[in-house]
Design a protein around this motif. Structure first.
Motif, PDB file in Angstrom:
ATOM      1  N   ASN A 169     -15.068  19.451  33.447  1.00 55.59           N
ATOM      2  CA  ASN A 169     -14.756  20.937  33.762  1.00 55.59           C
ATOM      3  C   ASN A 169     -14.681  21.573  32.524  1.00 55.59           C
ATOM      4  OD1 ASN A 169     -14.360  20.210  36.381  1.00 55.59           O
ATOM      5  ND2 ASN A 169     -12.473  19.829  36.122  1.00 55.59           N
ATOM      6  N   SER A 170     -15.255  21.163  31.221  1.00 51.67           N
ATOM      7  CA  SER A 170     -15.519  21.834  30.092  1.00 51.67           C
ATOM      8  C   SER A 170     -16.668  21.547  29.570  1.00 51.67           C
ATOM      9  CB  SER A 170     -14.217  21.519  29.174  1.00 51.67           C
ATOM     10  OG  SER A 170     -14.387  20.218  28.769  1.00 51.67           O
ATOM     11  N   LEU A 171     -16.675  21.545  28.294  1.00 56.43           N
ATOM     12  CA  LEU A 171     -18.110  21.093  27.718  1.00 56.43           C
ATOM     13  C   LEU A 171     -17.905  20.231  26.622  1.00 56.43           C
ATOM     14  CD1 LEU A 171     -19.311  24.816  26.850  1.00 56.43           C
ATOM     15  CD2 LEU A 171     -19.990  23.700  28.823  1.00 56.43           C
TER      16      LEU A 171
ATOM     17  N   LYS B  73     -25.614  19.318  33.299  1.00 57.30           N
ATOM     18  CA  LYS B  73     -26.503  19.984  32.770  1.00 57.30           C
ATOM     19  C   LYS B  73     -26.411  19.690  31.353  1.00 57.30           C
ATOM     20  CE  LYS B  73     -28.708  24.640  32.906  1.00 57.30           C
ATOM     21  NZ  LYS B  73     -28.767  25.824  33.320  1.00 57.30           N
ATOM     22  N   LEU B  74     -27.641  19.701  30.779  1.00 57.35           N
ATOM     23  CA  LEU B  74     -27.792  19.632  29.344  1.00 57.35           C
ATOM     24  C   LEU B  74     -28.490  20.852  28.693  1.00 57.35           C
ATOM     25  CD1 LEU B  74     -27.549  16.549  29.495  1.00 57.35           C
ATOM     26  CD2 LEU B  74     -28.811  16.261  27.780  1.00 57.35           C
TER      27      LEU B  74
ATOM     28  N   LEU C 146     -25.766  30.699  23.755  1.00 54.68           N
ATOM     29  CA  LEU C 146     -24.590  31.094  23.665  1.00 54.68           C
ATOM     30  C   LEU C 146     -23.990  31.628  24.953  1.00 54.68           C
ATOM     31  CD1 LEU C 146     -23.402  32.257  19.941  1.00 54.68           C
ATOM     32  CD2 LEU C 146     -23.184  29.846  20.985  1.00 54.68           C
ATOM     33  N   ASN C 147     -24.853  32.612  25.371  1.00 56.93           N
ATOM     34  CA  ASN C 147     -24.626  33.233  26.675  1.00 56.93           C
ATOM     35  C   ASN C 147     -24.683  32.083  27.802  1.00 56.93           C
ATOM     36  OD1 ASN C 147     -23.868  35.572  25.607  1.00 56.93           O
ATOM     37  ND2 ASN C 147     -26.033  36.440  25.652  1.00 56.93           N
ATOM     38  N   GLU C 148     -25.472  31.277  27.754  1.00 56.12           N
ATOM     39  CA  GLU C 148     -25.824  30.211  28.622  1.00 56.12           C
ATOM     40  C   GLU C 148     -24.693  29.240  28.802  1.00 56.12           C
ATOM     41  OE1 GLU C 148     -27.928  28.126  31.907  1.00 56.12           O
ATOM     42  OE2 GLU C 148     -28.465  30.141  30.741  1.00 56.12           O
ATOM     43  N   LEU C 149     -23.871  28.949  27.770  1.00 57.27           N
ATOM     44  CA  LEU C 149     -22.664  28.213  27.848  1.00 57.27           C
ATOM     45  C   LEU C 149     -21.638  28.922  28.680  1.00 57.27           C
ATOM     46  CD1 LEU C 149     -22.443  27.407  24.097  1.00 57.27           C
ATOM     47  CD2 LEU C 149     -23.601  25.887  25.884  1.00 57.27           C
ATOM     48  N   THR C 150     -21.473  30.251  28.777  1.00 57.72           N
ATOM     49  CA  THR C 150     -20.322  30.746  29.482  1.00 57.72           C
ATOM     50  C   THR C 150     -20.939  31.079  31.096  1.00 57.72           C
ATOM     51  OG1 THR C 150     -21.119  32.896  28.521  1.00 57.72           O
ATOM     52  CG2 THR C 150     -19.319  31.787  27.373  1.00 57.72           C
ATOM     53  N   LYS C 151     -21.924  30.857  31.535  1.00 64.11           N
ATOM     54  CA  LYS C 151     -22.473  31.147  32.753  1.00 64.11           C
ATOM     55  C   LYS C 151     -21.671  30.030  33.729  1.00 64.11           C
ATOM     56  CE  LYS C 151     -26.934  33.158  32.261  1.00 64.11           C
ATOM     57  NZ  LYS C 151     -28.131  33.051  32.517  1.00 64.11           N
ATOM     58  N   GLU C 152     -21.211  30.522  34.937  1.00 65.31           N
ATOM     59  CA  GLU C 152     -20.653  29.228  35.810  1.00 65.31           C
ATOM     60  C   GLU C 152     -21.766  28.769  36.424  1.00 65.31           C
ATOM     61  OE1 GLU C 152     -17.621  28.807  36.384  1.00 65.31           O
ATOM     62  OE2 GLU C 152     -17.246  30.015  34.559  1.00 65.31           O
TER      63      GLU C 152
END
Length: 119
Positions: free
Chosen positions: A35-37, A101-102, A113-119
């Motif tokens: 659920n995290s990265l 997803k990688l 960076l913005n892609e990392l915060t997308k749901e």
């Protein structure tokens, strides 16, 4: 970036066969991060450090795996990239795993960076 590619290919081809069992065990260790990265990178990589700082600022949980300090982390990252069909020819750090997803650092770091915060 050429030295990184040479090191990666050397490690990948010399150890992937003998360590696939260990890498598979590593996947179960990372299930708690589902659920995290999970961030694969280097403590010497400024993009990796900037990514960690960005996620901390946004209060997004992550686990960092240094691919140079621990060969198992390098092998695990390469196996995940290979299984996802991503090219091993031009790996750019950090490599981030979000659920299944990688994501790899692109030429536009802000978009990454913005892609990392997308749901």
């Amino acid at each position: 970036m050429k030295p990184l590619t040479i090191v990666i290919f050397f490690l990948f081809f010399t150890h992937i066969g003998s360590s696939q069992e260990n890498v598979s065990k590593g996947f179960s260790e990372h299930q708690s991060v589902i659920n995290s990265l999970a961030i694969y990178g280097s403590s010497d990589c400024h993009y990796c450090q900037d990514t960690k700082a960005y996620l901390q600022e946004k209060n997004i949980p992550f686990k960092f795996y240094d691919i140079y300090e621990n060969q198992k982390n390098m092998q695990e990252m390469l196996l995940k990239l290979k299984k996802s069909g991503m090219s091993l020819n031009n790996i750019r750090l950090p490599v981030v795993v979000r659920s299944d997803k990688l994501l790899m650092n692109s030429t536009d770091f802000e978009s990454f960076l913005n892609e990392l915060t997308k749901e």
